[in-house]
Design a protein around this motif. Structure first.
Motif, PDB file in Angstrom:
ATOM      1  N   UNK A 189       0.921  -1.305   0.077  1.00 40.98           N
ATOM      2  CA  UNK A 189       0.011   0.092   0.065  1.00 40.98           C
ATOM      3  C   UNK A 189       0.785   1.346  -0.079  1.00 40.98           C
ATOM      4  N   UNK A 190       2.225   1.329   0.559  1.00 42.05           N
ATOM      5  CA  UNK A 190       3.148   2.484   0.398  1.00 42.05           C
ATOM      6  C   UNK A 190       3.527   2.760  -1.271  1.00 42.05           C
ATOM      7  N   UNK A 191       3.143   1.688  -2.015  1.00 39.13           N
ATOM      8  CA  UNK A 191       3.891   2.101  -3.226  1.00 39.13           C
ATOM      9  C   UNK A 191       2.806   2.912  -4.223  1.00 39.13           C
ATOM     10  N   UNK A 192       3.239   4.010  -4.680  1.00 41.79           N
ATOM     11  CA  UNK A 192       2.305   4.944  -5.494  1.00 41.79           C
ATOM     12  C   UNK A 192       2.219   4.555  -7.034  1.00 41.79           C
ATOM     13  N   UNK A 193       1.120   4.371  -7.420  1.00 40.66           N
ATOM     14  CA  UNK A 193       1.156   4.028  -9.131  1.00 40.66           C
ATOM     15  C   UNK A 193       0.776   5.480  -9.921  1.00 40.66           C
ATOM     16  N   UNK A 194       1.678   6.163 -10.650  1.00 36.98           N
ATOM     17  CA  UNK A 194       1.263   7.041 -11.326  1.00 36.98           C
ATOM     18  C   UNK A 194       1.654   7.077 -12.659  1.00 36.98           C
ATOM     19  N   UNK A 195       1.249   7.873 -13.564  1.00 35.32           N
ATOM     20  CA  UNK A 195       1.395   7.946 -15.062  1.00 35.32           C
ATOM     21  C   UNK A 195       1.126   6.616 -15.521  1.00 35.32           C
ATOM     22  N   UNK A 196      -0.045   5.937 -15.245  1.00 33.52           N
ATOM     23  CA  UNK A 196      -0.749   4.589 -16.099  1.00 33.52           C
ATOM     24  C   UNK A 196      -1.066   5.170 -17.509  1.00 33.52           C
ATOM     25  N   UNK A 197       0.013   4.675 -18.302  1.00 43.30           N
ATOM     26  CA  UNK A 197      -0.188   5.159 -19.804  1.00 43.30           C
ATOM     27  C   UNK A 197      -0.136   3.874 -20.665  1.00 43.30           C
ATOM     28  N   UNK A 198      -0.904   3.823 -21.801  1.00 39.41           N
ATOM     29  CA  UNK A 198      -0.751   2.955 -22.831  1.00 39.41           C
ATOM     30  C   UNK A 198       0.481   3.171 -23.637  1.00 39.41           C
ATOM     31  N   UNK A 199       0.917   2.246 -24.255  1.00 44.49           N
ATOM     32  CA  UNK A 199       2.183   2.218 -25.265  1.00 44.49           C
ATOM     33  C   UNK A 199       1.906   3.308 -26.365  1.00 44.49           C
ATOM     34  N   UNK A 200       0.651   3.450 -26.763  1.00 41.06           N
ATOM     35  CA  UNK A 200       0.536   4.463 -27.700  1.00 41.06           C
ATOM     36  C   UNK A 200       0.544   5.749 -26.990  1.00 41.06           C
ATOM     37  N   UNK A 201       0.268   5.994 -25.885  1.00 43.71           N
ATOM     38  CA  UNK A 201       0.227   7.468 -25.280  1.00 43.71           C
ATOM     39  C   UNK A 201       1.603   7.551 -25.046  1.00 43.71           C
ATOM     40  N   UNK A 202       2.410   6.790 -24.760  1.00 41.19           N
ATOM     41  CA  UNK A 202       3.993   7.156 -24.363  1.00 41.19           C
ATOM     42  C   UNK A 202       4.665   7.346 -25.709  1.00 41.19           C
ATOM     43  N   UNK A 203       4.277   6.672 -26.864  1.00 41.17           N
ATOM     44  CA  UNK A 203       5.073   7.150 -27.969  1.00 41.17           C
ATOM     45  C   UNK A 203       4.445   8.526 -28.566  1.00 41.17           C
ATOM     46  N   UNK A 204       3.081   8.880 -28.398  1.00 39.47           N
ATOM     47  CA  UNK A 204       2.731  10.169 -28.729  1.00 39.47           C
ATOM     48  C   UNK A 204       3.423  11.311 -27.917  1.00 39.47           C
TER      49      UNK A 204
END
Length: 212
Positions: free
Chosen positions: A62-77
């Motif tokens: 629970x102490x690990x934050x999850x941020x910038x959950x992106x699809x590979x298409x969004x990463x390339x964009x």
């Protein structure tokens, strides 16, 4: 340190950059990074898996934050965002240049037709057909357009290396690109010549001869 496996190249710096040498170490080692990038391959749409992924990570730690959950298409964009902006701006300037060059060519041919009104009238009075006058005017326009396109291609070839850093998957001297642009400019130039040439075929020989 024992290296057991080798992995494929990873383009961390950009799609057009040469992959750098990297070393993968177990997560949590003192010399490792405190962050982690998790990549998942899905059989369907990845957008709906983000809430489930966050829940799984929360259950594990629970102490690990999850941020910038992106699809590979969004990463390339995102990685290509600035480059595409530059190319869109260059494309806009190219369209403006095409419009201005077409308007300029139209003005030049129109001026030449107005200066040769008497000559055109004499030619038609001596038996020249409308098609002959049309080809005469179009020939002048084609000569100007051909010279302009030739000089433009020479300049583009000389300055192509300036844009080479902004290209990916295509060379700076791509023959299809140069040929397509030259064909487009030629078509626009011929259209700009055709309008005053068509007007020249309607010149009244008697009025043209009597005009000063």
């Amino acid at each position: 340190l024992c290296i057991r496996d080798r992995v494929g190249d990873v383009r961390q710096a950009g799609l057009d950059k040469v992959p750098l040498a990297e070393l993968h170490v177990p997560y949590g080692r003192p010399w490792g990074d405190n962050g982690m990038v998790l990549v998942l391959r899905t059989g369907g749409g990845p957008e709906g898996l983000t809430p489930a992924l966050r829940e799984v990570v929360r259950r594990l730690d629970s102490d690990v934050p999850v941020h910038r959950a992106l699809t590979m298409e969004q990463v390339i964009e995102q990685s290509l965002g600035m480059r595409r902006l530059v190319l869109w701006l260059l494309g806009g300037f190219a369209v403006v240049a095409l419009v201005l060059s077409s308007a300029g060519l139209y003005g030049v041919i129109s001026y030449l037709v107005s200066q040769q009104t008497r000559e055109i009238g004499i030619r038609m009075a001596l038996g020249a057909r409308s098609a002959d006058v049309l080809w005469l005017v179009m020939g002048h326009g084609a000569l100007l357009a051909g010279a302009g396109i030739g000089l433009g291609l020479a300049g583009a070839l000389a300055l192509a290396r300036v844009l080479e850093s902004q290209l990916y998957g295509v060379t700076a001297h791509d023959p299809l690109t140069f040929g397509g642009v030259a064909a487009l400019l030629g078509a626009v130039a011929l259209l700009a010549c055709w309008l005053p040439a068509r007007r020249a075929t309607r010149v009244d020989p008697l009025l043209a001869i009597r005009s000063d």
